[in-house]
Design a protein around this motif. Sequence first.
Motif, short mmCIF file in Angstrom:
data_model
loop_
_atom_site.label_atom_id
_atom_site.label_comp_id
_atom_site.label_asym_id
_atom_site.label_seq_id
_atom_site.Cartn_x
_atom_site.Cartn_y
_atom_site.Cartn_z
N UNK A 147 9.90 76.33 34.92
CA UNK A 147 10.60 75.06 35.06
C UNK A 147 11.32 74.68 33.76
N UNK A 148 10.65 74.89 32.64
CA UNK A 148 11.25 74.56 31.35
C UNK A 148 12.48 75.43 31.10
N UNK A 149 12.36 76.73 31.29
CA UNK A 149 13.47 77.65 31.04
C UNK A 149 14.61 77.39 32.02
N UNK A 150 14.29 77.18 33.27
CA UNK A 150 15.31 76.99 34.29
C UNK A 150 16.07 75.68 34.15
N UNK A 151 15.37 74.58 33.81
CA UNK A 151 16.03 73.27 33.88
C UNK A 151 15.57 72.26 32.84
N UNK A 152 14.67 72.65 31.96
CA UNK A 152 14.04 71.70 31.02
C UNK A 152 13.36 70.57 31.81
N UNK A 153 12.76 70.94 32.94
CA UNK A 153 12.02 70.03 33.83
C UNK A 153 12.91 68.92 34.41
N UNK A 154 14.15 69.22 34.68
CA UNK A 154 15.07 68.23 35.25
C UNK A 154 15.24 68.53 36.74
N UNK A 155 14.67 67.67 37.59
CA UNK A 155 14.69 67.94 39.02
C UNK A 155 16.08 67.83 39.63
N UNK A 156 17.00 67.17 38.95
CA UNK A 156 18.36 67.05 39.47
C UNK A 156 19.28 68.16 38.96
#
Length: 184
Positions: free
Chosen positions: A28-37
């Motif tokens: 999740x961190x690598x993919x989006x920095x934990x940003x659900x949007x």
Amino acid sequence: MAEDSDPFGFTAAARHYQVSVELLKAISYVESRHKNTAINKGTFDGNPDQGHMQVHSGTWRKKLGEARWKRMLEDPKFSTMIGAWILRGYINAHGNNWNAVCAYHTNYSLEYLQRKAAQTREQDDIDRYKRGSDYVQKVYAAMKMYMDKDTASKYGKEPVEQQRVATAKQEYWGEDDRPLRSSN
């Protein structure tokens, strides 16, 4: 009312799908920095990756159905569950190792990408392998942020053994297959 200590539901998803909670957090961190949007429109086929787990709409939207897809975009815990379910499928196919992590990102194991790059020596295949390898390295680095010293020692060495693999067009570094153990 108490604040939710796990707003993304990493612990529940890791337990349900028997995957590493640290690995889910790292992805999740690598993919989006934990940003659900988060939305990544720069994908190989033009279909965006979406949510904090960056689930590829071209691959997974039809399989999930519109109701689940919409829920995934709105509910970070459900997005984590979907990401964990996808990761579990790759673990089942490739083993609980870095090949599965690479497949989460590329749909192919590191071994396959490395073998194809070495066989074809095509720049596209070499670049695809490099992207998969770089992704695994980023996930490994992010995992270390979420692990305590005792847990980190269980994972052993970094995923890359600095093994030189030569191709006709360039040289690149090979990968090995270090296992990922769940700390649940």
